[in-house]
Design an enzyme around this catalytic site. Structure first.
Site, mmCIF file in Angstrom:
data_model
loop_
_atom_site.group_PDB
_atom_site.id
_atom_site.type_symbol
_atom_site.label_atom_id
_atom_site.label_comp_id
_atom_site.label_asym_id
_atom_site.label_seq_id
_atom_site.Cartn_x
_atom_site.Cartn_y
_atom_site.Cartn_z
ATOM 1 N N CYS A 1 112.131 33.365 49.249
ATOM 2 C CA CYS A 1 113.137 32.377 48.632
ATOM 3 C C CYS A 1 112.421 30.903 48.662
ATOM 4 C CB CYS A 1 114.446 32.125 49.538
ATOM 5 S SG CYS A 1 115.099 33.797 49.613
HETATM 6 N N1 LIG Z 1 115.569 34.359 46.392
HETATM 7 C C1 LIG Z 1 116.525 34.027 47.195
HETATM 8 N N2 LIG Z 1 116.926 35.127 48.220
HETATM 9 N N3 LIG Z 1 117.038 32.771 47.574
HETATM 10 C C2 LIG Z 1 118.002 32.356 48.245
HETATM 11 C C3 LIG Z 1 119.031 31.216 48.012
HETATM 12 C C4 LIG Z 1 119.976 30.706 48.881
HETATM 13 C C5 LIG Z 1 120.827 29.618 48.306
HETATM 14 N N4 LIG Z 1 121.546 28.871 49.357
HETATM 15 C C6 LIG Z 1 121.511 30.143 47.422
HETATM 16 O O1 LIG Z 1 122.937 30.526 47.753
HETATM 17 O O2 LIG Z 1 121.337 30.107 46.124
#
Ligand SMILES: NC(=[NH2+])NCCC[C@H](N)C(=O)O
Length: 402
Positions: free
Chosen positions: A392
């Site tokens: 991420c």
């Molecule tokens: N590629 C990922 N898994 N990104 C995680 C993003 C976390 C972020 N707090 C959201 O809710 O968007």
């Protein structure tokens, strides 16, 4: 150029967490997609450790804040960026707008970008007067511009696929604001503006598509998650665009995963760690509904529902003799639930069979090592409060071909 999930990582885009993650308040956690308020000093140390792993392994590290600052250095671009940023932040009140622009005028381009990312508190704007009843009623809201705490998850606002980018439209307002930075980098930065980089999707589209749902399984096959954040219609549009391009991709596999916060993107439950090895979270395995999107002889999009298991599909479409699905914490309901929640399945490959992981996911990590995967472990107690892992927190800009 990115035509795999595992080719040796040569260049990556990340963002060092700033004040935006410490300006979170309890009331904002839900809307700004965090589960707690990180301790910035420790989060920065953890992120610097992540950057150190990448640099120590030959990866050129670019920072979002630096590239954007360099992009707006072009004549007239800074002013254009500020106007668009304020429009998209919903700051339309002329008086407040002028007050913010006056406050920003003393900063250089890097400071400007960092300040906008951090959010602007009303108390920071000199001589801001509450003129109306509405102003006074809203005095309990501390920001004139909201902080953008999810920026360190550079995986999502755009995705490098082939020699183009998917400049995404994000599901939530807070994250959709983030896509402006990539727009200015690829439209105005000297390294990118004249590189004729195709766009596979537009941030101005109304259907949501996020980078955590976009995996480049090979130079021919892409995997997209139908998820809490990515809509089927967006996948269909993206597939039509990239399959009809001059790229080598000829199939998009759309995996339907439960629309849950814990599984917000496909890469929270499925990542590629080697030519024939993948992490997976047992709760999405089955039966997993998978659609294939391809073009027929006349260039028309064909959509078919696959009948085989994910393993069989990966063997067939990636031309593999065998496939290893390494379950998060071995599929244990408790350990697996805990480690998936803390991104045990969300690995970043820096080379085939070599991945960055969070130290805290020790059960999954042991299983990966038993399968011969080389791990670079990093601390994440504070970074994890944003619910994202090493994949991420990174957007590959260049990977070696495999
Ligand atoms: N590629 C990922 N898994 N990104 C995680 C993003 C976390 C972020 N707090 C959201 O809710 O968007």
């Amino acid at each position: 150029m990115v035509k795999s999930e595992i080719g040796r990582l040569k260049k990556v885009l990340i963002h060092r967490p700033g004040l935006e993650i410490e300006r979170l308040t309890p009331d904002l956690l839900d809307r700004l997609l965090f589960d707690d308020i990180p301790y910035l000093e420790v989060a920065r140390k953890e992120h610097d450790y992540f950057a150190g792993i990448l640099k120590d392994n030959g990866v050129e590290v670019e920072y979002l804040e630096d590239l954007t600052a360099e992009a707006i250095a072009e004549p007239g671009v800074r002013e254009k960026f500020i106007e668009q940023f304020l429009d998209e932040a919903g700051l339309l009140d002329e008086y407040r707008r002028e007050a913010v622009k006056s406050w920003l005028s003393k900063y250089n381009n890097k400071e400007l970008i960092v300040n906008l990312m951090s959010g602007i508190k009303k108390t920071e704007i000199d001589n801001l007067v509450d003129r109306s009843l509405a102003d006074r009623v809203n005095t309990d809201y501390p920001f004139i511009l909201d902080p953008m705490p999810n920026l360190y998850f550079t995986r999502d606002p755009f995705a490098t696929i082939g020699n183009g980018i998917s400049l995404n439209h994000m599901k939530t307002e807070t994250r959709n604001r983030e896509t402006i930075f990539a727009e200015y980098i690829f439209n105005f930065h000297p390294d990118y503006k004249d590189a004729d980089i195709p766009r596979w999707f537009s941030r101005y589209d109304k259907k949501s598509l996020e980078g955590g749902d976009q995996l480049v399984l090979s130079s021919e096959v892409l995997a997209l998650g139908i998820s809490q954040r990515t809509e089927p219609a967006a996948i269909e549009q993206f597939a039509s665009e990239i399959l009809r391009s001059d790229q080598s991709f000829n199939r998009v596999l759309a995996l339907q995963i439960p629309p849950r916060r814990a599984f917000m993107h496909l890469d929270t439950v499925f990542t590629m760690v080697d030519f024939d090895k993948f992490t997976i979270h047992a709760e999405i395995e089955g039966p997993l509904v998978v659609y294939s999107l391809t073009l027929d002889g006349e260039g028309q999009l064909q959509i078919s529902k696959e009948k085989s298991t994910l393993s069989e599909l990966l063997k067939t479409y990636l031309g593999l003799e065998s496939v290893e699905l390494i379950r998060c914490a071995g599929g244990d309901l408790i350990d697996g639930g805990r480690e998936q929640w803390n991104d045990g399945s969300n690995t970043l490959a820096i080379a085939p069979g070599e991945v960055v992981v969070y130290t805290r996911n020790y059960v999954t990590n042991r299983l990966l090592e038993e399968k011969g995967i080389k791990l670079h472990k990093m601390p994440s107690s504070e970074l994890s409060r944003g619910r994202g892992g090493p994949r991420c927190m990174s957007m590959p800009l260049v990977r070696e071909k495999i």
